[in-house]
Design a protein around this motif. Structure first.
Motif, mmCIF file in Angstrom:
data_model
loop_
_atom_site.group_PDB
_atom_site.id
_atom_site.type_symbol
_atom_site.label_atom_id
_atom_site.label_comp_id
_atom_site.label_asym_id
_atom_site.label_seq_id
_atom_site.Cartn_x
_atom_site.Cartn_y
_atom_site.Cartn_z
ATOM 1 N N VAL B 165 53.294 17.946 17.103
ATOM 2 C CA VAL B 165 54.029 18.247 15.862
ATOM 3 C C VAL B 165 55.150 17.231 15.673
ATOM 4 C CG1 VAL B 165 55.385 19.955 14.594
ATOM 5 C CG2 VAL B 165 53.553 20.729 16.089
ATOM 6 N N LEU B 166 55.162 16.633 14.501
ATOM 7 C CA LEU B 166 56.273 15.762 14.119
ATOM 8 C C LEU B 166 57.191 16.521 13.175
ATOM 9 C CD1 LEU B 166 54.702 12.238 13.407
ATOM 10 C CD2 LEU B 166 56.494 12.754 15.065
ATOM 11 N N VAL B 167 58.489 16.437 13.427
ATOM 12 C CA VAL B 167 59.458 17.078 12.531
ATOM 13 C C VAL B 167 60.511 16.040 12.139
ATOM 14 C CG1 VAL B 167 59.125 19.374 13.506
ATOM 15 C CG2 VAL B 167 60.866 17.877 14.481
ATOM 16 N N HIS B 168 61.357 16.406 11.190
ATOM 17 C CA HIS B 168 62.316 15.432 10.668
ATOM 18 C C HIS B 168 63.751 15.702 11.071
ATOM 19 C CE1 HIS B 168 58.823 15.088 7.862
ATOM 20 N NE2 HIS B 168 58.947 13.873 8.311
ATOM 21 N N SER B 169 63.957 16.701 11.924
ATOM 22 C CA SER B 169 65.344 16.976 12.320
ATOM 23 C C SER B 169 65.376 17.640 13.685
ATOM 24 C CB SER B 169 66.023 17.898 11.306
ATOM 25 O OG SER B 169 65.444 19.182 11.350
ATOM 26 N N VAL B 185 56.465 17.849 20.755
ATOM 27 C CA VAL B 185 57.185 17.852 19.472
ATOM 28 C C VAL B 185 58.087 16.619 19.442
ATOM 29 C CG1 VAL B 185 58.805 19.087 17.991
ATOM 30 C CG2 VAL B 185 57.213 20.372 19.419
ATOM 31 N N GLU B 186 58.019 15.858 18.368
ATOM 32 C CA GLU B 186 58.801 14.627 18.270
ATOM 33 C C GLU B 186 59.521 14.587 16.917
ATOM 34 O OE1 GLU B 186 58.428 11.624 20.696
ATOM 35 O OE2 GLU B 186 60.373 11.566 19.682
ATOM 36 N N ILE B 187 60.658 13.923 16.911
ATOM 37 C CA ILE B 187 61.392 13.774 15.643
ATOM 38 C C ILE B 187 61.079 12.413 15.049
ATOM 39 C CG2 ILE B 187 63.662 13.692 14.555
ATOM 40 C CD1 ILE B 187 64.735 15.319 16.906
ATOM 41 N N VAL B 188 60.804 12.406 13.762
ATOM 42 C CA VAL B 188 60.685 11.135 13.043
ATOM 43 C C VAL B 188 61.635 11.212 11.843
ATOM 44 C CG1 VAL B 188 58.674 11.955 11.698
ATOM 45 C CG2 VAL B 188 59.131 9.514 11.879
ATOM 46 N N ALA B 189 62.426 10.172 11.667
ATOM 47 C CA ALA B 189 63.321 10.167 10.496
ATOM 48 C C ALA B 189 62.461 10.028 9.244
ATOM 49 C CB ALA B 189 64.300 9.006 10.607
ATOM 50 N N ALA B 190 62.659 10.929 8.296
ATOM 51 C CA ALA B 190 61.820 10.918 7.087
ATOM 52 C C ALA B 190 61.922 9.551 6.402
ATOM 53 C CB ALA B 190 62.278 12.012 6.134
ATOM 54 N N PRO B 191 60.766 8.943 6.113
ATOM 55 C CA PRO B 191 60.811 7.615 5.481
ATOM 56 C C PRO B 191 61.272 7.695 4.031
ATOM 57 C CG PRO B 191 58.559 8.404 5.603
ATOM 58 C CD PRO B 191 59.397 9.416 6.324
ATOM 59 N N ILE B 192 62.052 6.725 3.642
ATOM 60 C CA ILE B 192 62.463 6.672 2.234
ATOM 61 C C ILE B 192 62.506 5.210 1.819
ATOM 62 C CG2 ILE B 192 65.006 6.530 2.412
ATOM 63 C CD1 ILE B 192 63.298 9.171 0.300
#
Lengths: 152, 402
Positions: B165-169, B185-192
């Motif tokens: 699972v990837l989450v953003h926070s 579970v890993e965090i990925v900074a939401a791309p913008i």
């Protein structure tokens, strides 16, 4: 031991028949004479007018009591059947809860199996890729015997 | 693995009007530089030519027979009706899930109760909460209580199925760890992505020195627009040149915005665009605001693309101090206690009356967002994470029985 309260229906049954009352007089000496006279005089009215009314009322009372008795018996039957149904419902609710828990467990088990299946699928795909890679390497290393002679 | 990853990518895509479609639009070009991507979309969904010209696109139902051609399925999962078909696919063929919202109760109720499938809702509640959940669902059906949108996240099935699972926070990650999810579970900074944006200020016929506050995106009750407008009415007592811009659809969110504005006595100082046609228009309106007021309470653990677009666009930003928003650095936005009207007023006054602070904050915000939330950086996190999942499952790994 306490005595049970009297059954209102029995009390009603005891009162169902109207009784004609005899006349009495407390006057000394001539009291019985007065009572006899009243009784004779009353006999005229009672015989022709009041007695039929009493009989009619008695018949109505008996019918009412019979009806009430039947209704009470019916109600008692309903109450006892309700108790049986209630026990059955309780039993069903317990079974329903067991059933719910069983279904929830099955649902969890299914999810776990689906996940395992997905893991195996991923592994299988990786193995296939690996095999393909090995085959390609082997093909580069060793020409298939007789391939040259067929081609020439 | 030396070969390029082959990913089956499930997501709503433009022109679908959801933040996750825009998210995928911005991530896909960078992810495609590192992997081979095939897109899967709902049966009835349109896909813009810009996307279908670049990637193979298939309908979700086709995945069952095609699945052996991919290393992993990747599901972009959010809390809206756009994710119905992919959720069904995920239930049969789990893979990597990118969880955009921690809570999925809105989505589950939309897929069950709203489609007259109450038994399916009962099943989900039972799965998540046990017999007590079934009882709760029955109370909802009998009208004895409201849907527990924020009490029961209903994400359990999805989490227990997923291979990763990837989450953003960190906020969401901590909640997942507390739930003991059986996968990494890993965090990925939401791309913008950064878009060229032109301020629409000239269109508004507002004074040149007007400080423009703005709220963007669909106006739901949770966006607390009422609190923002209440505070704005008080800001005007100090800064009468202040104006408020509301960009986004309000009708669908069940909010009577015109009545709300009229009641607040600020109708002459507020401008509502309604729904805007596309993302380019949306970012231009963001560029029009001096201060972006981006509130959400309660939070379902979402990441706000609007907040990130405001940062990329060098706008100063006000958020509630909870969930993902609390993880934003203090120097790039003002964070106020959720539902605290006085704190909100103070923050609006501070930014509304201090142009230097707005500029500094805006510049810092842009630097932060363009570095931390760069799509190419997110794409690399995706690839590393997928490779880690595959390595954990690979033959020869100590966890794998021989």
């Amino acid at each position: 031991m306490t005595t049970p309260p009297p059954d209102p229906l029995d009390q009603l049954r005891a009162m169902v028949t109207l009784q004609e009352q005899g006349f009495r007089s407390q006057v000394p000496l001539i009291g019985p004479l007065i009572a006899r006279f009243r009784e004779l005089w009353n006999g005229v009215a009672t015989k022709w007018y009041v007695r039929p009314l009493i009989q009619q009322q008695n018949a109505i009372n008996q019918q009412q009591v019979a009806l009430l008795s039947a209704q009470v018996a019916g109600l008692r039957d309903v109450v006892s059947r309700l108790a049986v149904d209630e026990a059955r419902l309780h039993h069903q609710a317990v079974r329903q809860q067991d059933h719910d828990e069983w279904l929830i467990d099955l649902d969890h088990e299914q999810v776990s199996l689906t996940r395992s299946q997905a893991e195996f699928a991923v592994r299988l795909i990786q193995v296939e890729r690996l095999l393909l890679e090995i085959e390609q390497r082997l093909a580069r290393l060793e020409p298939i015997p007789g391939a040259d002679s067929e081609g020439s | 693995m030396s070969q390029r990853l082959r990913i089956a990518y499930f997501s709503p895509l433009p022109p679908a009007r959801t933040g996750i479609a825009d998210y995928s639009r911005e991530l896909l070009p960078c992810l495609a530089r590192l992997t081979d991507i095939t897109l899967f979309v709902d049966e009835s969904a349109d896909v813009s030519e810009a996307i279908s010209g670049e990637f193979p696109v298939h309908r979700t139902h086709a995945y069952a027979r095609m699945r052996w051609g991919f290393d992993i399925a990747l599901y972009q999962m959010g809390n809206s009706s756009y994710h119905g078909a992919m959720y069904d696919a995920l239930r049969h063929y789990p893979g990597l899930t990118v969880l955009h919202d921690y809570g999925l109760h809105h989505f589950i109720s939309d897929q069950t109760i709203a489609q007259n499938r109450f038994a399916a809702y009962v099943r989900e509640m039972g799965y998540a909460l046990g017999p007590a959940g079934i009882e709760l669902a029955c109370q909802v059906r009998d009208g004895q209580r409201q849907l527990p949108f924020f009490e029961a996240p209903l994400n359990d099935r999805l989490l227990q199925l997923s291979l990763g699972v990837l989450v953003h926070s960190d906020y969401v990650r901590q909640q997942l760890l507390a739930q003991k999810v059986p996968c990494p579970v890993e965090i990925v900074a939401a791309p913008i992505a950064s878009y060229p944006a032109v301020s629409r200020r000239a269109q508004l016929d507002w004074p040149a020195d007007a400080v423009i506050f703005g709220s963007f995106g669909q106006v739901w009750r949770e966006k607390q627009i009422e609190a923002a407008l209440r505070a704005f009415a008080r800001v005007r007592e100090v800064a009468p040149q202040a104006r408020y811009l509301i960009v986004g659809d309000w009708a669908a969110g069940g909010c009577d915005l015109p009545a709300l504005i009229a009641e607040s006595g600020i109708a002459d100082f507020v401008y509502c665009t309604g729904q805007v046609p596309d993302l380019a228009d949306f970012v231009s309106w963001i560029a029009t605001a001096d201060v972006v007021v981006n509130l959400r309470a309660p939070t379902v653990g979402e990441t706000s693309a609007t907040a990130l677009r405001a940062l990329v666009g060098s706008r100063s930003l006000i958020v509630y101090d909870h969930g993902w928003y609390a993880e934003l650095p203090d120097e790039i936005c003002l964070k106020v206690a959720p539902l605290d009207d006085e704190a909100l007023l103070a923050a609006m006054l501070k930014l509304g009356t201090d142009a230097a602070l707005r500029n500094t904050m805006g510049q810092r915000g842009r630097e932060y967002a363009t570095q931390v939330h760069a799509p190419q950086r997110a794409a690399q996190v995706y690839v590393d994470f997928i490779q880690r999942i595959l390595a954990n499952l690979s033959p020869g790994h100590p966890d794998v029985p021989s």
